[in-house]
Design an enzyme around this catalytic site. Sequence first.
Site, short mmCIF file in Angstrom:
data_model
loop_
_atom_site.label_atom_id
_atom_site.label_comp_id
_atom_site.label_asym_id
_atom_site.label_seq_id
_atom_site.Cartn_x
_atom_site.Cartn_y
_atom_site.Cartn_z
N GLU A 158 0.81 -1.23 0.00
CA GLU A 158 0.00 0.00 0.00
C GLU A 158 0.84 1.28 0.00
OE1 GLU A 158 -2.85 -0.63 3.19
OE2 GLU A 158 -3.82 -2.25 2.06
N ASN A 199 2.11 -4.34 -3.55
CA ASN A 199 0.70 -4.73 -3.36
C ASN A 199 -0.08 -3.48 -2.94
OD1 ASN A 199 -1.27 -6.96 -2.99
ND2 ASN A 199 -1.18 -6.41 -0.80
N HIS A 235 -10.36 -5.69 -2.57
CA HIS A 235 -11.41 -5.58 -1.54
C HIS A 235 -12.57 -4.82 -2.17
CE1 HIS A 235 -8.87 -7.18 1.60
NE2 HIS A 235 -7.92 -6.34 1.28
N GLU A 263 -6.15 -10.29 -2.16
CA GLU A 263 -6.94 -10.21 -0.92
C GLU A 263 -8.44 -10.12 -1.22
OE1 GLU A 263 -5.41 -7.08 1.66
OE2 GLU A 263 -3.34 -7.58 1.16
N ASP A 265 -12.22 -9.96 -1.47
CA ASP A 265 -13.51 -10.11 -0.79
C ASP A 265 -14.46 -9.11 -1.41
OD1 ASP A 265 -12.65 -7.75 0.59
OD2 ASP A 265 -12.03 -8.91 2.35
C1 XIL Z 1 -6.03 -6.68 7.82
C2 XIL Z 1 -6.24 -7.89 8.71
O1 XIL Z 1 -7.10 -8.80 8.07
C3 XIL Z 1 -6.83 -7.48 10.03
O2 XIL Z 1 -6.89 -8.58 10.91
C4 XIL Z 1 -5.98 -6.38 10.65
O3 XIL Z 1 -6.61 -5.92 11.83
C5 XIL Z 1 -5.80 -5.24 9.69
O4 XIL Z 1 -5.26 -5.73 8.49
N1 XIL Z 1 -4.89 -4.70 3.30
C6 XIL Z 1 -3.88 -5.55 3.65
C7 XIL Z 1 -4.07 -6.50 4.75
O5 XIL Z 1 -2.84 -5.56 2.97
O6 XIL Z 1 -2.88 -6.73 5.46
C8 XIL Z 1 -5.14 -6.06 5.69
O7 XIL Z 1 -5.34 -7.07 6.66
C9 XIL Z 1 -6.40 -5.73 4.94
C10 XIL Z 1 -6.15 -4.60 3.98
#
Ligand code: XIL
Length: 461
Positions: A158, A199, A235, A263, A265
């Site tokens: 990020e 990422n 996401h 990631e 969802d």
């Molecule tokens: C999230 C985890 O799932 C949570 O448990 C934690 O509290 C915060 O981070 N982007 C990412 C991940 O790269 O590492 C994050 O994971 C979600 C957003």
Amino acid sequence: MPRTTTALAAAATLAVGGLLLAAVTSQAGAAGTGLKTLAEAKGIYFGTALTQSNLSNSTLTAVAGAQFDMVTPGNEMKWDTTEPSNGSYNFGPGDAIVSFAQSHDMRVRGHNLVWHSQLPGWVNGLPSNQVQAAMEAHITTEATHYKGKLYAWDVVNEPFNEDGSLRQDAFYNAMGSGYLADALRTAHAADPNAKLYLNDYNIEGQNAKSDGMYRLVSQLKSQGVPIDGVGLESHFIVGQVPSSMRANMQRFTALGLDVAITELDDRIQLPANSSTLAQQATDYATVVNNCLAVSRCVGVSQWGVGDADSWIPGTFPGQGAATMYDNNYQPKPAYNSTATALGGSTTTTTTTPPPPPNSTCAVTDSVNAWNTGLTESITITNTGTAPINGWSLAFTLAGGQTVTSAWNASITPASGQVAAKNVGYNGSVAPGASVSFGFQATHTGNTSAPGDFTLNGTRCA
Ligand code: XIL
């Protein structure tokens, strides 16, 4: 890896005594055909995030082991866990994830080495002339610890603002944009075989932020900096998968990079209903099809196994239901659409044995479902020659269904394998006569009717 187009045969049908018994189940493909098998046949992987606490949930780990072939630690390799104070390292939680993965034949994406978030306070408190040394030491120590055990590393997580400029975090403020190349080179020196990624989120479609990533990785490639791929977190909000996603992935792969959905969802305003779950199924299929269409898209990882372990409800209050599995780890429509996109079949002919030829009962049932509820009507017919005096009908409710009320019968327990027993006025059923009862239930997406009934110990037709 070349893509193969192995066709997965539909499950065999079973014909017994001229009877063809078919039941549609919500599990994709033949028994044991997990998403990973389907994905591998297409030349990609299908992964999940796992946290250390997830490992003690046997329902969750059973699904994870059967369905996924890649694991990303949810939190366990982040800086606040691995180096909570300067120079003191803790790899126990990350090691637990790696060992679970190894014992289940899964590969691991390391996540992550450098990130502004989940960064211990001591890093932010360093004088800026000490940040580079701290970053390099952290990367070298962690990447060396996991050397040879990881498929990939998210080296920097990020790094971008929404407008495509670089985030002004501790690393940028101390080193300027050069920290990215430095981080990649340091990781490569420590673990030359791990694929090195940048990422980020909101870079799935073509927009200012993904343009920023595109400019950066083009530059890194042309400078010979070791970078192998771009991770698109993905996401999503239900119904909002960007239409430019495929073209965006293609422009990255045209630079000679891999891309991965890291990631995935797809969050829904709660409560979910059949139409948002159907849209989610469409979204998942779109994402999987995008990956399959882009030859250097190496795989898709979901962020978590099921809705019960997803980070979404905790981070986006009022939203959730963001994964392929419901709160009870039962597959949702998005699971079926994903399996179908991967070339699996969602209609399985199961081998339910036929009732005995001398069966003395027949059962019909019908379901009416809405958002989170359903009613089911069941009729038992006495097809034998003797009267029935008192009945108990055994059947299994679909996962996630819980009976809230019943009429013309009493039903216990409220979920799983249940027995419906006659009430005072309808225990006697003469030969050729029928009796009907029904119930109302809540559900979490699976509205299937039971397919198999046993009356007073005898299976019914
Ligand atoms: C999230 C985890 O799932 C949570 O448990 C934690 O509290 C915060 O981070 N982007 C990412 C991940 O790269 O590492 C994050 O994971 C979600 C957003």
